[in-house]
Design an enzyme around this catalytic site. Structure first.
Site, PDB file in Angstrom:
ATOM      1  N   GLU A 106      36.069  41.135 -40.585  1.00  0.00           N
ATOM      2  CA  GLU A 106      36.896  40.981 -39.384  1.00  0.00           C
ATOM      3  C   GLU A 106      36.093  40.319 -38.277  1.00  0.00           C
ATOM      4  O   GLU A 106      34.943  40.705 -38.029  1.00  0.00           O
ATOM      5  CB  GLU A 106      37.388  42.363 -38.942  1.00  0.00           C
ATOM      6  N   ASP A 118      35.418  34.958 -38.996  1.00  0.00           N
ATOM      7  CA  ASP A 118      35.848  33.602 -39.405  1.00  0.00           C
ATOM      8  C   ASP A 118      35.487  32.544 -38.374  1.00  0.00           C
ATOM      9  O   ASP A 118      35.140  31.423 -38.723  1.00  0.00           O
ATOM     10  CB  ASP A 118      37.341  33.547 -39.773  1.00  0.00           C
ATOM     11  N   ALA A 153      51.790  42.991 -35.529  1.00  0.00           N
ATOM     12  CA  ALA A 153      51.210  44.064 -36.330  1.00  0.00           C
ATOM     13  C   ALA A 153      49.871  43.656 -36.926  1.00  0.00           C
ATOM     14  O   ALA A 153      49.300  44.382 -37.730  1.00  0.00           O
ATOM     15  CB  ALA A 153      52.185  44.465 -37.434  1.00  0.00           C
ATOM     16  N   SER A 171      52.116  37.119 -38.693  1.00  0.00           N
ATOM     17  CA  SER A 171      53.465  36.528 -38.724  1.00  0.00           C
ATOM     18  C   SER A 171      53.405  35.102 -38.175  1.00  0.00           C
ATOM     19  O   SER A 171      54.088  34.208 -38.683  1.00  0.00           O
ATOM     20  CB  SER A 171      54.446  37.380 -37.926  1.00  0.00           C
ATOM     21  N   ASP A 181      43.775  33.248 -41.296  1.00  0.00           N
ATOM     22  CA  ASP A 181      45.191  33.537 -41.541  1.00  0.00           C
ATOM     23  C   ASP A 181      45.894  32.355 -42.197  1.00  0.00           C
ATOM     24  O   ASP A 181      46.607  32.500 -43.194  1.00  0.00           O
ATOM     25  CB  ASP A 181      45.896  33.880 -40.222  1.00  0.00           C
TER      26      ASP A 181
HETATM   27  C1  GLA Z   1      43.176  37.207 -35.983  1.00  0.00           C
HETATM   28  C2  GLA Z   1      42.787  35.735 -36.059  1.00  0.00           C
HETATM   29  C3  GLA Z   1      41.876  35.470 -37.255  1.00  0.00           C
HETATM   30  C4  GLA Z   1      40.698  36.431 -37.283  1.00  0.00           C
HETATM   31  C5  GLA Z   1      41.163  37.879 -37.091  1.00  0.00           C
HETATM   32  C6  GLA Z   1      40.019  38.830 -36.943  1.00  0.00           C
HETATM   33  O1  GLA Z   1      43.979  37.534 -37.060  1.00  0.00           O
HETATM   34  O2  GLA Z   1      43.944  34.935 -36.168  1.00  0.00           O
HETATM   35  O3  GLA Z   1      41.452  34.141 -37.265  1.00  0.00           O
HETATM   36  O4  GLA Z   1      39.756  36.064 -36.314  1.00  0.00           O
HETATM   37  O5  GLA Z   1      42.017  38.018 -35.969  1.00  0.00           O
HETATM   38  O6  GLA Z   1      39.312  38.914 -38.120  1.00  0.00           O
END
Ligand code: GLA
Length: 402
Positions: A41, A44, A139, A143, A188
């Site tokens: 987490e 990225d 959430a 989305s 994502d």
């Molecule tokens: C969000 C961002 C991702 C990532 C996460 C944390 O989802 O869109 O790019 O940084 O937070 O891991």
């Protein structure tokens, strides 16, 4: 952002019928999934490692090309139809967002069409779009990424261009960074493009390469939605990202080869961390240790060592909570409750944080009892009824044939 109506997700055939009824021409259908991140987490955007899986919830876009230079977009979830010229839809929308207007559902498809146009994709004749989705909103299950990727492949489907999935993911990220104004990383959109059924995807966010990590067959991904999303989420995300970059700048003064925190080690932090403000030091420690956990987690999956994988999830949550300070009391309650349930190998906050969902790895045989205990325990502790989803890892974006 305005609230969507609670409409049930239409079937693909219903979306096709709605498109035909609204626009008098058939639409081609495309779907792109949301995601759950198993581990990795906030790594990225400093070129690190993540291990998400695409989920069974998706956005579906029906599209037909127009010739009148208009974009007409119908949102099933928001029950709103927008009819504007391409210029109004993209350029005016961009300008009003920049002037501080609140984010609207149409900013995601508009941002993607804007980024595609910037890349040379022909969009000026316009499109009719029908957009529906069942990825839970706000959430932490992406989305927005699902709508972006579904829109991108839909628009590309009207052309003869064949962009590689990584390029599509990058253009969608650009839409979110530069148009919508959220400084998200690539995770994502990447997994929404490249997800594979029954696999998590271990992504190297520097080189945009990935390896599949097969999810052992005896385990299920259970997602517990705390139903809270603290309003600080967006501002905190951008400020965390700035802190990480500040930390990397300090380390780079000593080791110029550190392009991003991905290149830094705990030894670097021990040597030069005292030059950092305390919060920056903690954020960097989270990212550096989290990258190591993702690599170890991929190894644990490879040999089906779920106990070790679960232990890494536990450590990842503690690091995200204490060093990155991205958790909240409702999420910590869900994680603590999960830790007491038989058959739960690991649980942690998933996604950007400050609310949203936990991801839990649960033995298949224990899923029903786990779900029941989590619902009752969370309700008793907070007065909130959680939503709990069991999802298999699913495929990434694709065209739908009816
Ligand atoms: C969000 C961002 C991702 C990532 C996460 C944390 O989802 O869109 O790019 O940084 O937070 O891991």
């Amino acid at each position: 952002m305005m609230k969507p109506k609670k409409v049930p997700m239409p079937t693909h055939a219903e979306i096709a019928a709605l498109h035909l009824a609204t626009f008098n021409v058939p639409g081609a259908l495309y779907a792109a999934p949301g995601r759950v991140n198993l581990i990795g987490e906030h790594t990225d955007y400093s070129d690190g490692f993540v291990m998400p899986a695409a989920i069974d919830f998706a956005a579906v876009v029906a599209i037909s090309p127009r010739t009148d230079g208009r974009i007409v977009a119908n949102s099933v979830n928001y029950e709103e139809l927008l009819d504007k010229t391409v210029h109004e839809f993209l350029d005016d929308d961009f300008a009003s967002l920049r002037a501080g207007r609140k984010v609207h559902w149409s900013d995601y498809p508009a941002g993607v069409i804007w980024a595609l146009r910037e890349h040379g994709v022909p969009v000026d004749n316009g499109f009719s779009l029908t957009i529906a989705g069942n990825v839970p909103l706000n959430a932490g299950l992406s989305s927005s990424g699902s709508v972006e990727v579904a829109t991108a492949i839909a628009v590309l489907g009207t052309t003869s261009l064949d962009l590689p999935p990584t390029k599509i993911a990058l253009l969608c990220q650009r839409a979110e960074n530069a148009f919508v104004g959220a400084n998200c990383g690539i995770m994502d959109q990447f997994v929404s493009c490249c997800g594979q059924q029954d696999n998590a995807v271990m992504i190297d966010c520097r080189w945009l390469e990935f390896q599949l990590a097969p999810i052992p067959p005896n385990v299920r991904i259970v997602i517990c939605n705390s139903m809270v999303r603290h309003s600080i989420a967006r501002g905190e995300f951008n400020s965390r990202r700035a802190e990480i970059e500040h930390g990397a700048d300090i380390l780079r003064k000593h080791r110029p080869e550190i392009m991003a925190l991905r290149d830094a080690t705990l030894a670097d932090l021990n040597k030069w961390g005292s030059e950092m403000p305390p919060n920056v030091l903690k954020r960097c420690r989270h990212v550096i240790t989290e990258n190591a956990r993702v690599l170890a987690a991929a190894d644990a999956f490879r040999v089906s060592n779920l106990t070790h994988f679960g232990e890494l999830m536990r450590q990842a949550h503690i690091s995200l909570r204490d060093d990155f300070e991205a958790s909240c009391k409702e999420i910590d309650i869900l994680v603590a409750l999960a830790g007491k349930q038989p058959g739960c190998f690991g649980a942690r906050l998933t996604g950007g944080g400050f609310g949203g969902c936990t991801v839990n790895l649960v033995a298949a045989a224990n899923v029903a009892a786990f779900t029941e205990a989590m619902r009752a325990g969370y309700q008793e502790a907070t007065g909130i009824t959680p939503e709990i989803y069991t999802s298999r890892a699913s495929n990434g974006a694709h065209a739908i044939t009816l």
